[in-house]
Design a protein around this motif. Sequence first.
Motif, PDB file in Angstrom:
ATOM      1  N   ASP A  29      -1.308  10.642  -1.812  1.00 44.68           N
ATOM      2  CA  ASP A  29      -0.304   9.614  -1.511  1.00 44.68           C
ATOM      3  C   ASP A  29      -0.412   9.100  -0.070  1.00 44.68           C
ATOM      4  O   ASP A  29       0.592   8.849   0.594  1.00 44.68           O
ATOM      5  CB  ASP A  29       1.107  10.124  -1.792  1.00 44.68           C
ATOM      6  N   GLY A  30      -1.644   8.972   0.411  1.00 44.10           N
ATOM      7  CA  GLY A  30      -1.868   8.432   1.748  1.00 44.10           C
ATOM      8  C   GLY A  30      -1.677   9.406   2.888  1.00 44.10           C
ATOM      9  O   GLY A  30      -1.864   9.051   4.047  1.00 44.10           O
ATOM     10  N   ALA A  31      -1.296  10.646   2.579  1.00 46.50           N
ATOM     11  CA  ALA A  31      -0.950  11.613   3.621  1.00 46.50           C
ATOM     12  C   ALA A  31      -2.142  12.008   4.496  1.00 46.50           C
ATOM     13  O   ALA A  31      -1.960  12.290   5.679  1.00 46.50           O
ATOM     14  CB  ALA A  31      -0.332  12.862   2.999  1.00 46.50           C
ATOM     15  N   TRP A  32      -3.343  12.050   3.954  1.00 50.20           N
ATOM     16  CA  TRP A  32      -4.496  12.510   4.741  1.00 50.20           C
ATOM     17  C   TRP A  32      -4.724  11.645   5.971  1.00 50.20           C
ATOM     18  O   TRP A  32      -5.094  12.136   7.028  1.00 50.20           O
ATOM     19  CB  TRP A  32      -5.751  12.532   3.901  1.00 50.20           C
ATOM     20  N   PHE A  33      -4.544  10.339   5.819  1.00 50.44           N
ATOM     21  CA  PHE A  33      -4.835   9.433   6.937  1.00 50.44           C
ATOM     22  C   PHE A  33      -3.612   8.645   7.389  1.00 50.44           C
ATOM     23  O   PHE A  33      -3.727   7.740   8.209  1.00 50.44           O
ATOM     24  CB  PHE A  33      -5.970   8.474   6.559  1.00 50.44           C
ATOM     25  N   GLY A  34      -2.442   8.993   6.855  1.00 47.70           N
ATOM     26  CA  GLY A  34      -1.204   8.386   7.303  1.00 47.70           C
ATOM     27  C   GLY A  34      -0.971   6.957   6.861  1.00 47.70           C
ATOM     28  O   GLY A  34      -0.299   6.197   7.555  1.00 47.70           O
ATOM     29  N   VAL A  35      -1.532   6.567   5.703  1.00 51.11           N
ATOM     30  CA  VAL A  35      -1.265   5.217   5.199  1.00 51.11           C
ATOM     31  C   VAL A  35      -0.070   5.252   4.251  1.00 51.11           C
ATOM     32  O   VAL A  35       0.202   6.261   3.604  1.00 51.11           O
ATOM     33  CB  VAL A  35      -2.505   4.598   4.511  1.00 51.11           C
ATOM     34  N   ASP A  36       0.642   4.147   4.197  1.00 50.38           N
ATOM     35  CA  ASP A  36       1.823   4.029   3.349  1.00 50.38           C
ATOM     36  C   ASP A  36       1.442   3.285   2.080  1.00 50.38           C
ATOM     37  O   ASP A  36       1.096   2.105   2.133  1.00 50.38           O
ATOM     38  CB  ASP A  36       2.924   3.281   4.103  1.00 50.38           C
ATOM     39  N   LEU A  37       1.503   3.965   0.953  1.00 52.38           N
ATOM     40  CA  LEU A  37       1.122   3.360  -0.324  1.00 52.38           C
ATOM     41  C   LEU A  37       2.325   2.874  -1.122  1.00 52.38           C
ATOM     42  O   LEU A  37       2.192   2.488  -2.280  1.00 52.38           O
ATOM     43  CB  LEU A  37       0.310   4.371  -1.150  1.00 52.38           C
ATOM     44  N   THR A  38       3.488   2.843  -0.500  1.00 51.28           N
ATOM     45  CA  THR A  38       4.692   2.373  -1.163  1.00 51.28           C
ATOM     46  C   THR A  38       4.548   0.903  -1.539  1.00 51.28           C
ATOM     47  O   THR A  38       4.240   0.060  -0.688  1.00 51.28           O
ATOM     48  CB  THR A  38       5.923   2.545  -0.243  1.00 51.28           C
ATOM     49  N   GLY A  39       4.759   0.595  -2.810  1.00 48.38           N
ATOM     50  CA  GLY A  39       4.718  -0.792  -3.262  1.00 48.38           C
ATOM     51  C   GLY A  39       3.351  -1.429  -3.219  1.00 48.38           C
ATOM     52  O   GLY A  39       3.236  -2.646  -3.076  1.00 48.38           O
ATOM     53  N   VAL A  40       2.291  -0.625  -3.367  1.00 51.27           N
ATOM     54  CA  VAL A  40       0.918  -1.128  -3.305  1.00 51.27           C
ATOM     55  C   VAL A  40       0.193  -0.809  -4.608  1.00 51.27           C
ATOM     56  O   VAL A  40       0.290   0.302  -5.122  1.00 51.27           O
ATOM     57  CB  VAL A  40       0.140  -0.499  -2.126  1.00 51.27           C
ATOM     58  N   ARG A  41      -0.518  -1.785  -5.149  1.00 49.91           N
ATOM     59  CA  ARG A  41      -1.424  -1.559  -6.274  1.00 49.91           C
ATOM     60  C   ARG A  41      -2.835  -1.825  -5.772  1.00 49.91           C
ATOM     61  O   ARG A  41      -3.122  -2.908  -5.242  1.00 49.91           O
ATOM     62  CB  ARG A  41      -1.113  -2.476  -7.452  1.00 49.91           C
ATOM     63  N   LEU A  42      -3.696  -0.848  -5.926  1.00 50.71           N
ATOM     64  CA  LEU A  42      -5.089  -0.963  -5.508  1.00 50.71           C
ATOM     65  C   LEU A  42      -5.945  -1.233  -6.736  1.00 50.71           C
ATOM     66  O   LEU A  42      -5.797  -0.550  -7.752  1.00 50.71           O
ATOM     67  CB  LEU A  42      -5.541   0.325  -4.827  1.00 50.71           C
ATOM     68  N   GLU A  43      -6.837  -2.211  -6.647  1.00 48.51           N
ATOM     69  CA  GLU A  43      -7.732  -2.547  -7.747  1.00 48.51           C
ATOM     70  C   GLU A  43      -9.153  -2.702  -7.218  1.00 48.51           C
ATOM     71  O   GLU A  43      -9.393  -3.506  -6.313  1.00 48.51           O
ATOM     72  CB  GLU A  43      -7.298  -3.846  -8.433  1.00 48.51           C
ATOM     73  N   ALA A  66     -12.271   2.877   2.517  1.00 47.72           N
ATOM     74  CA  ALA A  66     -12.042   2.613   3.940  1.00 47.72           C
ATOM     75  C   ALA A  66     -10.567   2.329   4.213  1.00 47.72           C
ATOM     76  O   ALA A  66      -9.992   2.872   5.165  1.00 47.72           O
ATOM     77  CB  ALA A  66     -12.917   1.444   4.402  1.00 47.72           C
ATOM     78  N   LEU A  67      -9.940   1.506   3.390  1.00 44.26           N
ATOM     79  CA  LEU A  67      -8.522   1.208   3.572  1.00 44.26           C
ATOM     80  C   LEU A  67      -7.670   2.463   3.460  1.00 44.26           C
ATOM     81  O   LEU A  67      -6.755   2.672   4.266  1.00 44.26           O
ATOM     82  CB  LEU A  67      -8.061   0.173   2.541  1.00 44.26           C
ATOM     83  N   LEU A  68      -7.973   3.302   2.462  1.00 46.31           N
ATOM     84  CA  LEU A  68      -7.216   4.544   2.276  1.00 46.31           C
ATOM     85  C   LEU A  68      -7.480   5.551   3.395  1.00 46.31           C
ATOM     86  O   LEU A  68      -6.726   6.499   3.570  1.00 46.31           O
ATOM     87  CB  LEU A  68      -7.536   5.162   0.918  1.00 46.31           C
ATOM     88  N   SER A  69      -8.554   5.323   4.153  1.00 43.82           N
ATOM     89  CA  SER A  69      -8.886   6.175   5.289  1.00 43.82           C
ATOM     90  C   SER A  69      -8.391   5.565   6.600  1.00 43.82           C
ATOM     91  O   SER A  69      -8.865   5.921   7.678  1.00 43.82           O
ATOM     92  CB  SER A  69     -10.404   6.388   5.356  1.00 43.82           C
ATOM     93  N   ALA A  70      -7.458   4.632   6.487  1.00 41.99           N
ATOM     94  CA  ALA A  70      -6.804   3.983   7.633  1.00 41.99           C
ATOM     95  C   ALA A  70      -7.749   3.109   8.448  1.00 41.99           C
ATOM     96  O   ALA A  70      -7.532   2.897   9.638  1.00 41.99           O
ATOM     97  CB  ALA A  70      -6.101   4.996   8.518  1.00 41.99           C
TER      98      ALA A  70
END
Length: 82
Positions: A29-43, A66-70
Amino acid sequence: LDVTVALDRPAVAPAEALTALLDQLVAADGAWFGVDLTGVRLEATDTGWAWGSGEVVRADSGSLVALLSARTLPDGRALARR
């Protein structure tokens, strides 16, 4: 992936490896790199992989990693930070 994304080149990693990595990154849930995945759909545009619901972010699998890795993509896209 850092090099291929920065040069706007396709990922050289096998699709199965990228999909497995994407699955692991969103499972955290984005915790590894500190990204916020709230309200996001990745395709992923290069595979059938997708995750989440909300504002759609479309990119090739390597760019999604890359995006998920901040990381910020060359076109300026980035995921919000926590």
